[in-house]
Design a protein around this motif. Structure first.
Motif, PDB file in Angstrom:
ATOM      1  N   ALA A 142      23.099 -41.478  -4.668  1.00  0.00           N
ATOM      2  CA  ALA A 142      22.014 -40.530  -4.955  1.00  0.00           C
ATOM      3  C   ALA A 142      20.845 -41.238  -5.620  1.00  0.00           C
ATOM      4  O   ALA A 142      19.675 -40.977  -5.300  1.00  0.00           O
ATOM      5  N   GLY A 143      21.142 -42.167  -6.538  1.00  0.00           N
ATOM      6  CA  GLY A 143      20.089 -42.912  -7.208  1.00  0.00           C
ATOM      7  C   GLY A 143      19.271 -43.776  -6.259  1.00  0.00           C
ATOM      8  O   GLY A 143      18.060 -43.933  -6.427  1.00  0.00           O
ATOM      9  N   VAL A 144      19.925 -44.317  -5.248  1.00  0.00           N
ATOM     10  CA  VAL A 144      19.231 -45.149  -4.258  1.00  0.00           C
ATOM     11  C   VAL A 144      18.204 -44.330  -3.484  1.00  0.00           C
ATOM     12  O   VAL A 144      17.076 -44.766  -3.249  1.00  0.00           O
ATOM     13  N   PHE A 145      18.582 -43.106  -3.095  1.00  0.00           N
ATOM     14  CA  PHE A 145      17.723 -42.323  -2.205  1.00  0.00           C
ATOM     15  C   PHE A 145      16.742 -41.404  -2.923  1.00  0.00           C
ATOM     16  O   PHE A 145      15.743 -40.983  -2.333  1.00  0.00           O
ATOM     17  N   THR A 146      16.986 -41.089  -4.169  1.00  0.00           N
ATOM     18  CA  THR A 146      16.070 -40.187  -4.874  1.00  0.00           C
ATOM     19  C   THR A 146      14.726 -40.882  -5.155  1.00  0.00           C
ATOM     20  O   THR A 146      14.639 -42.114  -5.178  1.00  0.00           O
ATOM     21  N   HIS A 147      13.701 -40.078  -5.393  1.00  0.00           N
ATOM     22  CA  HIS A 147      12.383 -40.645  -5.689  1.00  0.00           C
ATOM     23  C   HIS A 147      12.187 -40.911  -7.186  1.00  0.00           C
ATOM     24  O   HIS A 147      11.510 -41.866  -7.572  1.00  0.00           O
ATOM     25  N   ARG A 148      12.741 -40.050  -8.039  1.00  0.00           N
ATOM     26  CA  ARG A 148      12.618 -40.233  -9.486  1.00  0.00           C
ATOM     27  C   ARG A 148      13.924 -39.827 -10.170  1.00  0.00           C
ATOM     28  O   ARG A 148      14.672 -38.989  -9.665  1.00  0.00           O
ATOM     29  N   ILE A 149      14.143 -40.408 -11.350  1.00  0.00           N
ATOM     30  CA  ILE A 149      15.279 -40.034 -12.200  1.00  0.00           C
ATOM     31  C   ILE A 149      14.734 -39.633 -13.561  1.00  0.00           C
ATOM     32  O   ILE A 149      14.009 -40.405 -14.205  1.00  0.00           O
ATOM     33  N   VAL A 150      15.051 -38.436 -13.983  1.00  0.00           N
ATOM     34  CA  VAL A 150      14.599 -37.901 -15.272  1.00  0.00           C
ATOM     35  C   VAL A 150      15.749 -37.973 -16.265  1.00  0.00           C
ATOM     36  O   VAL A 150      16.899 -37.656 -15.937  1.00  0.00           O
ATOM     37  N   THR A 151      15.457 -38.383 -17.476  1.00  0.00           N
ATOM     38  CA  THR A 151      16.424 -38.284 -18.558  1.00  0.00           C
ATOM     39  C   THR A 151      15.720 -37.776 -19.805  1.00  0.00           C
ATOM     40  O   THR A 151      14.498 -37.719 -19.874  1.00  0.00           O
ATOM     41  N   TYR A 152      16.509 -37.379 -20.796  1.00  0.00           N
ATOM     42  CA  TYR A 152      15.957 -36.712 -21.981  1.00  0.00           C
ATOM     43  C   TYR A 152      15.203 -37.660 -22.908  1.00  0.00           C
ATOM     44  O   TYR A 152      14.200 -37.279 -23.515  1.00  0.00           O
ATOM     45  N   THR A 153      15.745 -38.889 -23.070  1.00  0.00           N
ATOM     46  CA  THR A 153      15.157 -39.828 -24.029  1.00  0.00           C
ATOM     47  C   THR A 153      15.176 -41.245 -23.478  1.00  0.00           C
ATOM     48  O   THR A 153      16.060 -41.617 -22.694  1.00  0.00           O
ATOM     49  N   GLN A 154      14.215 -42.048 -23.920  1.00  0.00           N
ATOM     50  CA  GLN A 154      14.203 -43.468 -23.574  1.00  0.00           C
ATOM     51  C   GLN A 154      15.402 -44.165 -24.202  1.00  0.00           C
ATOM     52  O   GLN A 154      15.950 -45.120 -23.627  1.00  0.00           O
ATOM     53  N   ASP A 155      15.804 -43.703 -25.348  1.00  0.00           N
ATOM     54  CA  ASP A 155      16.952 -44.272 -26.057  1.00  0.00           C
ATOM     55  C   ASP A 155      18.200 -44.225 -25.184  1.00  0.00           C
ATOM     56  O   ASP A 155      18.900 -45.229 -24.999  1.00  0.00           O
TER      57      ASP A 155
END
Length: 391
Positions: A142-155
Protein backbone atom coordinates in the motif's frame (compact mmCIF):
# COMPACT_ATOMS: atom_id res chain seq x y z
CA UNK A 1 -15.60 15.60 -3.86
CA UNK A 2 -16.72 12.00 -3.54
CA UNK A 3 -14.39 10.59 -0.89
CA UNK A 4 -13.96 6.88 -0.17
CA UNK A 5 -12.63 6.06 3.30
CA UNK A 6 -11.58 2.46 3.92
CA UNK A 7 -10.67 0.71 7.15
CA UNK A 8 -11.24 -2.74 8.65
CA UNK A 9 -13.27 -1.70 11.70
CA UNK A 10 -15.63 1.26 11.80
CA UNK A 11 -18.24 2.33 14.31
CA UNK A 12 -19.75 1.01 16.52
CA UNK A 13 -16.34 -0.62 17.08
CA UNK A 14 -14.35 1.52 19.50
CA UNK A 15 -10.67 2.36 19.09
CA UNK A 16 -8.62 5.49 18.52
CA UNK A 17 -8.41 4.62 14.83
CA UNK A 18 -12.17 4.25 14.34
CA UNK A 19 -12.93 7.40 16.32
CA UNK A 20 -10.42 9.34 14.19
CA UNK A 21 -12.01 8.06 10.97
CA UNK A 22 -15.53 8.83 12.19
CA UNK A 23 -14.69 12.39 13.23
CA UNK A 24 -12.96 13.12 9.94
CA UNK A 25 -15.75 11.56 7.87
CA UNK A 26 -18.44 13.62 9.60
CA UNK A 27 -16.38 16.81 9.28
CA UNK A 28 -15.93 16.24 5.54
CA UNK A 29 -19.69 15.77 5.18
CA UNK A 30 -20.33 19.00 7.07
CA UNK A 31 -18.03 20.74 4.58
CA UNK A 32 -20.29 19.58 1.75
CA UNK A 33 -18.51 16.47 0.44
CA UNK A 34 -19.96 13.00 -0.19
CA UNK A 35 -18.26 10.44 2.05
CA UNK A 36 -18.51 6.66 1.85
CA UNK A 37 -16.89 4.38 4.43
CA UNK A 38 -15.98 0.91 3.15
CA UNK A 39 -15.45 -1.45 6.06
CA UNK A 40 -16.07 -4.96 7.38
CA UNK A 41 -19.35 -6.32 8.67
CA UNK A 42 -17.39 -7.62 11.65
CA UNK A 43 -20.63 -8.24 13.52
CA UNK A 44 -23.35 -10.01 11.54
CA UNK A 45 -25.98 -7.98 13.38
CA UNK A 46 -24.75 -4.75 11.76
CA UNK A 47 -26.51 -3.44 8.66
CA UNK A 48 -24.75 -3.97 5.34
CA UNK A 49 -25.60 -0.44 4.22
CA UNK A 50 -26.65 2.56 6.28
CA UNK A 51 -26.24 6.30 6.55
CA UNK A 52 -25.13 7.79 9.87
CA UNK A 53 -24.92 11.58 10.23
CA UNK A 54 -24.58 11.92 6.47
CA UNK A 55 -21.84 9.30 6.09
CA UNK A 56 -22.67 6.36 3.81
CA UNK A 57 -21.40 3.13 5.40
CA UNK A 58 -20.89 0.01 3.28
CA UNK A 59 -20.03 -3.13 5.26
CA UNK A 60 -18.57 -6.18 3.54
CA UNK A 61 -19.55 -9.65 4.86
CA UNK A 62 -16.84 -11.50 6.80
CA UNK A 63 -16.19 -15.16 6.00
CA UNK A 64 -13.64 -15.79 8.76
CA UNK A 65 -11.16 -14.13 11.10
CA UNK A 66 -7.39 -14.42 11.17
CA UNK A 67 -6.37 -13.15 14.60
CA UNK A 68 -7.66 -9.55 14.65
CA UNK A 69 -7.97 -9.41 10.86
CA UNK A 70 -10.92 -10.49 8.72
CA UNK A 71 -11.30 -12.33 5.40
CA UNK A 72 -13.92 -10.80 3.06
CA UNK A 73 -14.23 -12.72 -0.26
CA UNK A 74 -16.39 -10.06 -1.95
CA UNK A 75 -14.19 -7.17 -0.90
CA UNK A 76 -12.17 -7.01 -4.15
CA UNK A 77 -15.22 -6.85 -6.41
CA UNK A 78 -16.77 -4.10 -4.31
CA UNK A 79 -13.47 -2.20 -4.10
CA UNK A 80 -13.21 -2.14 -7.92
CA UNK A 81 -16.65 -0.61 -8.20
CA UNK A 82 -16.20 1.96 -5.43
CA UNK A 83 -12.77 3.21 -6.51
CA UNK A 84 -14.18 3.99 -9.96
CA UNK A 85 -17.13 5.85 -8.41
CA UNK A 86 -15.10 8.10 -6.09
CA UNK A 87 -12.66 10.97 -6.57
CA UNK A 88 -10.36 10.30 -3.62
CA UNK A 89 -9.25 7.15 -1.77
CA UNK A 90 -8.37 7.49 1.91
CA UNK A 91 -6.95 4.40 3.63
CA UNK A 92 -6.34 3.82 7.33
CA UNK A 93 -3.42 1.54 8.26
CA UNK A 94 -2.50 -0.94 9.64
CA UNK A 95 -4.76 -3.42 7.82
CA UNK A 96 -4.69 -6.22 5.23
CA UNK A 97 -6.91 -4.81 2.49
CA UNK A 98 -5.40 -1.38 1.79
CA UNK A 99 -2.82 -2.66 -0.71
CA UNK A 100 -5.42 -3.55 -3.33
CA UNK A 101 -7.18 -0.21 -2.97
CA UNK A 102 -3.92 1.73 -3.21
CA UNK A 103 -3.09 -0.14 -6.43
CA UNK A 104 -6.56 0.59 -7.84
CA UNK A 105 -6.20 4.24 -6.89
CA UNK A 106 -2.90 4.42 -8.75
CA UNK A 107 -4.32 2.67 -11.85
CA UNK A 108 -7.37 4.94 -12.01
CA UNK A 109 -5.39 8.11 -11.19
CA UNK A 110 -7.37 8.81 -8.06
CA UNK A 111 -5.56 10.72 -5.27
CA UNK A 112 -4.79 8.04 -2.69
CA UNK A 113 -3.76 8.84 0.87
CA UNK A 114 -2.82 6.58 3.75
CA UNK A 115 -3.22 7.69 7.34
CA UNK A 116 -0.77 5.56 9.29
CA UNK A 117 -2.05 5.29 12.84
CA UNK A 118 0.44 2.95 14.46
CA UNK A 119 2.55 -0.16 14.11
CA UNK A 120 0.87 -3.52 14.56
CA UNK A 121 2.07 -6.04 17.11
CA UNK A 122 0.03 -9.18 17.62
CA UNK A 123 0.05 -11.27 20.82
CA UNK A 124 2.43 -14.25 20.91
CA UNK A 125 1.59 -17.33 18.84
CA UNK A 126 2.34 -18.80 15.40
CA UNK A 127 -0.97 -17.72 13.88
CA UNK A 128 -0.58 -14.18 15.21
CA UNK A 129 3.01 -14.05 13.94
CA UNK A 130 1.88 -15.10 10.46
CA UNK A 131 -0.94 -12.54 10.51
CA UNK A 132 1.51 -9.86 11.60
CA UNK A 133 3.84 -10.64 8.71
CA UNK A 134 0.93 -10.56 6.29
CA UNK A 135 -0.17 -7.14 7.47
CA UNK A 136 3.39 -5.79 7.24
CA UNK A 137 3.61 -7.00 3.65
CA UNK A 138 0.24 -5.50 2.68
CA UNK A 139 1.12 -2.23 4.41
CA UNK A 140 4.34 -2.06 2.41
CA UNK A 141 2.55 -2.67 -0.89
CA UNK A 142 0.00 0.00 0.00
CA UNK A 143 2.86 2.37 0.82
CA UNK A 144 4.44 1.78 -2.59
CA UNK A 145 1.28 2.68 -4.51
CA UNK A 146 -0.19 5.45 -2.38
CA UNK A 147 0.53 9.10 -3.21
CA UNK A 148 0.93 10.39 0.37
CA UNK A 149 1.24 9.01 3.91
CA UNK A 150 -0.17 11.05 6.79
CA UNK A 151 0.85 10.60 10.40
CA UNK A 152 0.06 12.52 13.58
CA UNK A 153 3.56 13.70 14.52
CA UNK A 154 7.04 14.00 13.06
CA UNK A 155 8.28 12.35 16.24
CA UNK A 156 6.42 9.13 15.49
CA UNK A 157 7.39 9.27 11.81
CA UNK A 158 11.08 9.53 12.71
CA UNK A 159 10.87 6.27 14.66
CA UNK A 160 8.59 4.26 12.36
CA UNK A 161 10.27 1.69 10.09
CA UNK A 162 7.26 1.77 7.79
CA UNK A 163 7.16 5.54 7.35
CA UNK A 164 10.93 5.81 6.97
CA UNK A 165 10.69 3.69 3.82
CA UNK A 166 8.50 6.38 2.27
CA UNK A 167 9.86 9.64 3.72
CA UNK A 168 9.24 11.52 0.48
CA UNK A 169 5.50 10.83 0.79
CA UNK A 170 5.11 12.02 4.38
CA UNK A 171 2.66 14.71 5.51
CA UNK A 172 2.07 15.49 9.19
CA UNK A 173 -1.49 16.44 10.17
CA UNK A 174 -2.87 16.75 13.69
CA UNK A 175 -5.57 14.22 14.62
CA UNK A 176 -9.18 15.42 14.89
CA UNK A 177 -10.40 15.78 18.48
CA UNK A 178 -13.79 16.92 19.73
CA UNK A 179 -16.23 16.27 22.54
CA UNK A 180 -19.93 17.09 22.82
CA UNK A 181 -20.93 20.25 24.67
CA UNK A 182 -22.24 19.46 28.14
CA UNK A 183 -23.50 21.37 31.16
CA UNK A 184 -22.09 21.64 34.67
CA UNK A 185 -25.23 19.83 35.86
CA UNK A 186 -24.34 16.82 33.69
CA UNK A 187 -20.75 16.82 35.01
CA UNK A 188 -21.95 16.85 38.60
CA UNK A 189 -24.50 14.12 37.93
CA UNK A 190 -21.72 11.93 36.53
CA UNK A 191 -19.66 12.59 39.66
CA UNK A 192 -22.58 11.74 41.93
CA UNK A 193 -23.09 8.49 40.08
CA UNK A 194 -19.46 7.33 40.05
CA UNK A 195 -17.76 9.16 42.92
CA UNK A 196 -20.39 10.05 45.53
CA UNK A 197 -17.84 9.85 48.36
CA UNK A 198 -15.63 12.46 46.60
CA UNK A 199 -12.48 10.30 46.56
CA UNK A 200 -9.26 11.80 45.17
CA UNK A 201 -7.08 11.71 43.24
CA UNK A 202 -9.19 10.26 40.44
CA UNK A 203 -6.81 8.71 37.89
CA UNK A 204 -8.40 8.00 34.54
CA UNK A 205 -7.46 5.46 31.91
CA UNK A 206 -9.45 5.45 28.66
CA UNK A 207 -8.59 2.51 26.43
CA UNK A 208 -9.35 -1.03 25.41
CA UNK A 209 -8.03 -3.48 28.00
CA UNK A 210 -5.11 -4.67 25.88
CA UNK A 211 -1.52 -5.77 26.41
CA UNK A 212 0.06 -2.74 24.75
CA UNK A 213 -1.85 -0.30 26.96
CA UNK A 214 0.25 -1.12 30.02
CA UNK A 215 -2.57 -1.69 32.50
CA UNK A 216 -0.19 -3.64 34.75
CA UNK A 217 2.08 -0.57 35.04
CA UNK A 218 -0.78 1.47 36.46
CA UNK A 219 -1.74 -1.42 38.74
CA UNK A 220 1.80 -1.63 40.11
CA UNK A 221 1.96 2.13 40.59
CA UNK A 222 -1.40 2.10 42.38
CA UNK A 223 0.09 0.12 45.26
CA UNK A 224 2.59 2.93 45.86
CA UNK A 225 0.07 5.74 45.29
CA UNK A 226 -2.39 4.36 47.84
CA UNK A 227 0.28 4.46 50.54
CA UNK A 228 0.25 8.25 50.21
CA UNK A 229 -3.30 8.86 49.00
CA UNK A 230 -5.47 6.12 50.46
CA UNK A 231 -8.60 7.39 48.70
CA UNK A 232 -7.13 7.17 45.23
CA UNK A 233 -9.48 5.68 42.66
CA UNK A 234 -8.76 4.55 39.10
CA UNK A 235 -11.58 4.97 36.59
CA UNK A 236 -11.11 2.64 33.62
CA UNK A 237 -13.27 3.78 30.70
CA UNK A 238 -13.45 1.39 27.77
CA UNK A 239 -14.15 -2.23 26.93
CA UNK A 240 -12.57 -4.68 29.36
CA UNK A 241 -14.37 -7.96 28.69
CA UNK A 242 -14.22 -10.39 25.76
CA UNK A 243 -11.40 -8.50 24.06
CA UNK A 244 -10.23 -10.56 21.08
CA UNK A 245 -6.70 -11.84 21.62
CA UNK A 246 -6.40 -10.41 25.15
CA UNK A 247 -8.11 -13.15 27.16
CA UNK A 248 -4.97 -14.40 28.93
CA UNK A 249 -3.76 -10.89 29.69
CA UNK A 250 -7.05 -9.92 31.29
CA UNK A 251 -7.21 -13.18 33.23
CA UNK A 252 -3.72 -12.58 34.63
CA UNK A 253 -4.45 -9.07 35.90
CA UNK A 254 -8.01 -9.51 37.07
CA UNK A 255 -7.32 -10.97 40.57
CA UNK A 256 -5.39 -7.83 41.60
CA UNK A 257 -7.96 -5.56 39.99
CA UNK A 258 -10.75 -7.30 41.89
CA UNK A 259 -8.83 -6.68 45.10
CA UNK A 260 -8.66 -2.95 44.32
CA UNK A 261 -12.33 -2.94 43.31
CA UNK A 262 -13.24 -4.38 46.68
CA UNK A 263 -11.15 -1.72 48.43
CA UNK A 264 -12.77 1.05 46.39
CA UNK A 265 -9.59 1.97 44.50
CA UNK A 266 -10.61 0.73 41.02
CA UNK A 267 -13.79 1.13 39.03
CA UNK A 268 -14.67 -0.10 35.56
CA UNK A 269 -16.97 2.42 33.89
CA UNK A 270 -17.40 0.37 30.71
CA UNK A 271 -17.74 1.73 27.21
CA UNK A 272 -18.92 5.33 27.52
CA UNK A 273 -20.86 7.32 24.94
CA UNK A 274 -19.32 10.56 23.63
CA UNK A 275 -21.64 12.48 25.96
CA UNK A 276 -20.48 10.39 28.93
CA UNK A 277 -16.82 10.80 27.94
CA UNK A 278 -17.36 14.56 27.96
CA UNK A 279 -18.49 14.17 31.59
CA UNK A 280 -15.70 11.70 32.41
CA UNK A 281 -12.76 14.03 31.78
CA UNK A 282 -13.77 17.00 33.98
CA UNK A 283 -14.12 14.60 36.91
CA UNK A 284 -10.52 13.37 36.62
CA UNK A 285 -7.49 14.72 38.39
CA UNK A 286 -5.00 12.96 36.10
CA UNK A 287 -5.10 10.85 32.94
CA UNK A 288 -2.69 7.93 32.67
CA UNK A 289 -1.25 6.62 29.37
CA UNK A 290 1.24 3.90 30.45
CA UNK A 291 1.52 2.41 26.95
CA UNK A 292 4.33 -0.04 26.27
CA UNK A 293 5.06 -0.05 22.53
CA UNK A 294 4.61 1.61 19.17
CA UNK A 295 1.07 0.30 18.67
CA UNK A 296 0.21 3.54 20.46
CA UNK A 297 1.18 6.53 18.33
CA UNK A 298 -0.36 9.54 20.05
CA UNK A 299 -3.23 8.91 22.45
CA UNK A 300 -6.17 11.07 21.35
CA UNK A 301 -7.55 10.81 24.88
CA UNK A 302 -4.68 12.98 26.11
CA UNK A 303 -5.93 15.92 24.06
CA UNK A 304 -9.52 15.25 25.16
CA UNK A 305 -8.37 15.36 28.78
CA UNK A 306 -6.21 18.45 28.30
CA UNK A 307 -9.11 20.30 26.67
CA UNK A 308 -10.81 19.83 30.05
CA UNK A 309 -7.85 21.03 32.08
CA UNK A 310 -6.71 17.53 33.05
CA UNK A 311 -2.96 16.77 32.85
CA UNK A 312 -1.62 13.50 31.44
CA UNK A 313 1.10 11.09 32.47
CA UNK A 314 2.42 9.51 29.26
CA UNK A 315 5.06 6.90 28.45
CA UNK A 316 8.20 8.14 26.74
CA UNK A 317 7.16 6.67 23.40
CA UNK A 318 7.49 8.44 20.05
CA UNK A 319 4.25 10.29 19.37
CA UNK A 320 2.68 9.37 22.72
CA UNK A 321 4.91 11.86 24.52
CA UNK A 322 4.05 14.68 22.14
CA UNK A 323 0.81 15.99 23.73
CA UNK A 324 2.63 16.53 27.04
CA UNK A 325 5.72 18.00 25.36
CA UNK A 326 3.68 20.31 23.09
CA UNK A 327 1.31 21.63 25.70
CA UNK A 328 3.21 21.21 28.98
CA UNK A 329 0.21 19.58 30.64
CA UNK A 330 1.65 16.58 32.42
CA UNK A 331 4.71 14.40 32.82
CA UNK A 332 6.53 11.98 30.53
CA UNK A 333 7.79 8.83 32.26
CA UNK A 334 10.12 5.98 31.20
CA UNK A 335 8.33 3.13 29.45
CA UNK A 336 7.08 0.49 31.89
CA UNK A 337 8.27 2.32 35.02
CA UNK A 338 5.56 2.10 37.66
CA UNK A 339 7.70 3.87 40.24
CA UNK A 340 8.04 6.94 38.01
CA UNK A 341 4.31 6.82 37.26
CA UNK A 342 3.60 6.98 40.99
CA UNK A 343 6.07 9.84 41.44
CA UNK A 344 4.45 11.73 38.56
CA UNK A 345 1.06 11.37 40.28
CA UNK A 346 2.55 12.86 43.44
CA UNK A 347 4.21 15.70 41.54
CA UNK A 348 1.08 16.68 39.64
CA UNK A 349 -1.18 16.33 42.68
CA UNK A 350 1.03 18.67 44.69
CA UNK A 351 1.47 21.26 41.90
CA UNK A 352 -1.80 21.08 39.96
CA UNK A 353 -1.88 24.76 38.95
CA UNK A 354 1.45 24.39 37.15
CA UNK A 355 -0.04 21.88 34.72
CA UNK A 356 -3.32 23.45 33.69
CA UNK A 357 -2.40 26.90 32.34
CA UNK A 358 -3.56 27.86 28.86
CA UNK A 359 -5.46 24.66 28.18
CA UNK A 360 -8.40 26.52 26.62
CA UNK A 361 -6.35 27.17 23.46
CA UNK A 362 -5.65 23.47 22.81
CA UNK A 363 -9.11 22.79 21.38
CA UNK A 364 -8.53 25.13 18.43
CA UNK A 365 -5.56 23.10 17.15
CA UNK A 366 -7.47 19.84 16.80
CA UNK A 367 -10.98 20.69 15.62
CA UNK A 368 -12.21 18.10 13.08
CA UNK A 369 -13.34 20.93 10.79
CA UNK A 370 -9.81 22.35 10.53
CA UNK A 371 -8.24 18.88 10.19
CA UNK A 372 -10.69 18.07 7.37
CA UNK A 373 -9.54 21.24 5.61
CA UNK A 374 -5.92 20.05 5.80
CA UNK A 375 -6.90 16.76 4.17
CA UNK A 376 -8.88 18.53 1.45
CA UNK A 377 -5.84 20.67 0.60
CA UNK A 378 -3.76 17.51 0.37
CA UNK A 379 -6.31 15.74 -1.87
CA UNK A 380 -6.42 18.72 -4.24
CA UNK A 381 -2.62 18.99 -4.34
CA UNK A 382 -2.28 15.33 -5.29
CA UNK A 383 -4.98 15.68 -7.93
CA UNK A 384 -3.09 18.54 -9.57
CA UNK A 385 0.12 16.47 -9.54
CA UNK A 386 -1.35 13.37 -11.20
CA UNK A 387 -3.78 15.18 -13.49
CA UNK A 388 -1.85 18.35 -14.49
CA UNK A 389 -3.89 18.94 -17.64
CA UNK A 390 -7.17 19.13 -15.67
CA UNK A 391 -5.97 22.14 -13.63
Amino acid sequence: MKILIELTYYRPHTSGLTIYAERLAKALVRKGHAVTVLTSQYDAALQRNEILEGVQIVRVPVLMRVSKGVIMPTFGWLANKMVREHDVIHLHLPQLDAAGLALRGRIHKKPTVITYHCDLRMPNGILNWAANQGVHLMNHIAGVFTHRIVTYTQDYANHSKFINRFKEKLTVINPPVELPDITEIEIQAFKQQHNPSNDHPVIGMAARFATEKGVEILLSALEKIILKYSRTVVWFAGPHENILGEERYIERLMPLIKHYQKEGNWKFLGLLSPQEMACFYPNLDILSIPSLNSTEAFGLVQIEAMMNGVPSIASNLPGVRQPVIRHGMGEVIPIGDSGELARAVFKISENKDKYIKGYQRIKEQYTPFSIAEEYLKLFKKIHSEINPSSG
